[in-house]
Design a protein around this motif. Structure first.
Motif, PDB file in Angstrom:
ATOM      1  N   GLU A  42      39.245  38.293 -20.253  1.00 19.02           N
ATOM      2  CA  GLU A  42      40.230  37.511 -19.562  1.00 19.02           C
ATOM      3  C   GLU A  42      39.592  37.075 -18.286  1.00 19.02           C
ATOM      4  O   GLU A  42      39.455  38.123 -17.351  1.00 19.02           O
ATOM      5  CB  GLU A  42      41.897  37.921 -19.352  1.00 19.02           C
ATOM      6  N   VAL A  43      39.240  35.748 -17.954  1.00 12.36           N
ATOM      7  CA  VAL A  43      38.613  35.320 -16.725  1.00 12.36           C
ATOM      8  C   VAL A  43      39.295  33.968 -16.332  1.00 12.36           C
ATOM      9  O   VAL A  43      39.946  33.277 -17.113  1.00 12.36           O
ATOM     10  CB  VAL A  43      36.979  34.904 -17.147  1.00 12.36           C
ATOM     11  N   THR A  44      39.458  34.033 -14.848  1.00  5.75           N
ATOM     12  CA  THR A  44      40.004  32.887 -14.302  1.00  5.75           C
ATOM     13  C   THR A  44      38.908  32.336 -13.215  1.00  5.75           C
ATOM     14  O   THR A  44      38.504  33.135 -12.415  1.00  5.75           O
ATOM     15  CB  THR A  44      41.427  33.368 -13.463  1.00  5.75           C
ATOM     16  N   ILE A  45      38.867  31.067 -13.044  1.00  3.46           N
ATOM     17  CA  ILE A  45      37.854  30.506 -12.420  1.00  3.46           C
ATOM     18  C   ILE A  45      38.430  29.525 -11.349  1.00  3.46           C
ATOM     19  O   ILE A  45      39.148  28.632 -11.668  1.00  3.46           O
ATOM     20  CB  ILE A  45      36.701  29.798 -13.059  1.00  3.46           C
ATOM     21  N   ASP A  46      38.294  29.776 -10.091  1.00  5.84           N
ATOM     22  CA  ASP A  46      38.737  28.690  -9.098  1.00  5.84           C
ATOM     23  C   ASP A  46      37.844  27.468  -9.124  1.00  5.84           C
ATOM     24  O   ASP A  46      36.730  27.639  -8.492  1.00  5.84           O
ATOM     25  CB  ASP A  46      38.810  29.325  -7.670  1.00  5.84           C
ATOM     26  N   THR A  47      38.449  26.387  -9.747  1.00  7.49           N
ATOM     27  CA  THR A  47      37.527  25.167  -9.801  1.00  7.49           C
ATOM     28  C   THR A  47      37.061  24.606  -8.667  1.00  7.49           C
ATOM     29  O   THR A  47      36.038  23.907  -8.478  1.00  7.49           O
ATOM     30  CB  THR A  47      38.373  24.213 -10.725  1.00  7.49           C
ATOM     31  N   ALA A  48      37.828  24.720  -7.250  1.00  4.01           N
ATOM     32  CA  ALA A  48      37.451  24.356  -6.153  1.00  4.01           C
ATOM     33  C   ALA A  48      36.448  25.068  -5.642  1.00  4.01           C
ATOM     34  O   ALA A  48      35.604  24.631  -4.628  1.00  4.01           O
ATOM     35  CB  ALA A  48      38.688  24.164  -5.317  1.00  4.01           C
TER      36      ALA A  48
END
Length: 188
Positions: A64-70
């Motif tokens: 599971e990975v979360t990327i801060d698009t900013a």
């Protein structure tokens, strides 16, 4: 919990079962597109968090990975501002992109991770080609597992459709985007 950081599976050294977290300072989620259909333009996200649950049976492992698009950086402030806008990632409405694995398959130190990639509120399946590069123990006694992964996606499948048609008939920005991931995971 296993006391060693690695184990042998069919004669190949692999990470031991357990929870491994992504080290954001030693991870890169990068992308490569083409400008004018010719020049490679590279970018990356610096705000990345993730967890890998390595199972006894590799096929039962999860990612599971979360990327801060900013956190997108491409080497050009103007381009980065455009990438954050409604034309691309629309970070005001979609501050994160996520990946959640659905299938893990390994043969030796290589394999695939198939999962659901969500960008700009659109979720679609992708398959990453993955290679386990090895294990290292850092100076602070943390065990690290190092991986590389890559795939190519059509950005338009995730609603990233902004483009300009050139006088020659080509497109300013390629539809196909190469994703390249380098990751160090720390054993918990």
């Amino acid at each position: 919990m296993t006391t060693t950081a690695t184990r042998a599976v069919d004669g190949v050294e692999l990470p031991a079962p357990g929870v491994w977290t992504l080290d954001p300072g030693h991870a890169e989620v990068g992308f490569i597109g083409r400008h004018f259909g010719l020049t490679k333009v590279r970018g990356r996200f610096t705000g990345v968090q993730g967890t890998v649950q390595v199972a006894e049976d590799i096929a039962e492992s999860t990612v599971e990975v979360t990327i801060d698009t900013a956190s997108v950086e491409s080497g050009s402030a103007d381009r980065d501002t455009h990438l954050r806008s409604e034309d691309f990632f629309y970070v005001d409405e979609h501050p994160t992109a996520t990946f959640r694995s659905t299938t893990v398959a390994a043969v030796g130190s290589t394999g695939t991770i198939t999962g659901e990639l969500t960008i700009k509120g659109v979720t679609r399946p992708v398959t990453l080609e993955v290679e386990y590069l090895g294990h290292a123990r850092d100076p602070w006694d943390n065990d690290r597992a190092i991986f590389s992964a890559s795939t190519t996606i059509n950005r338009e499948h995730w609603g990233l459709t902004w483009n300009m048609v050139l006088d020659t008939g080509g497109l300013l920005v390629s539809k196909d985007i190469r994703l390249e991931i380098e990751a160090e995971l720390i054993r918990q």
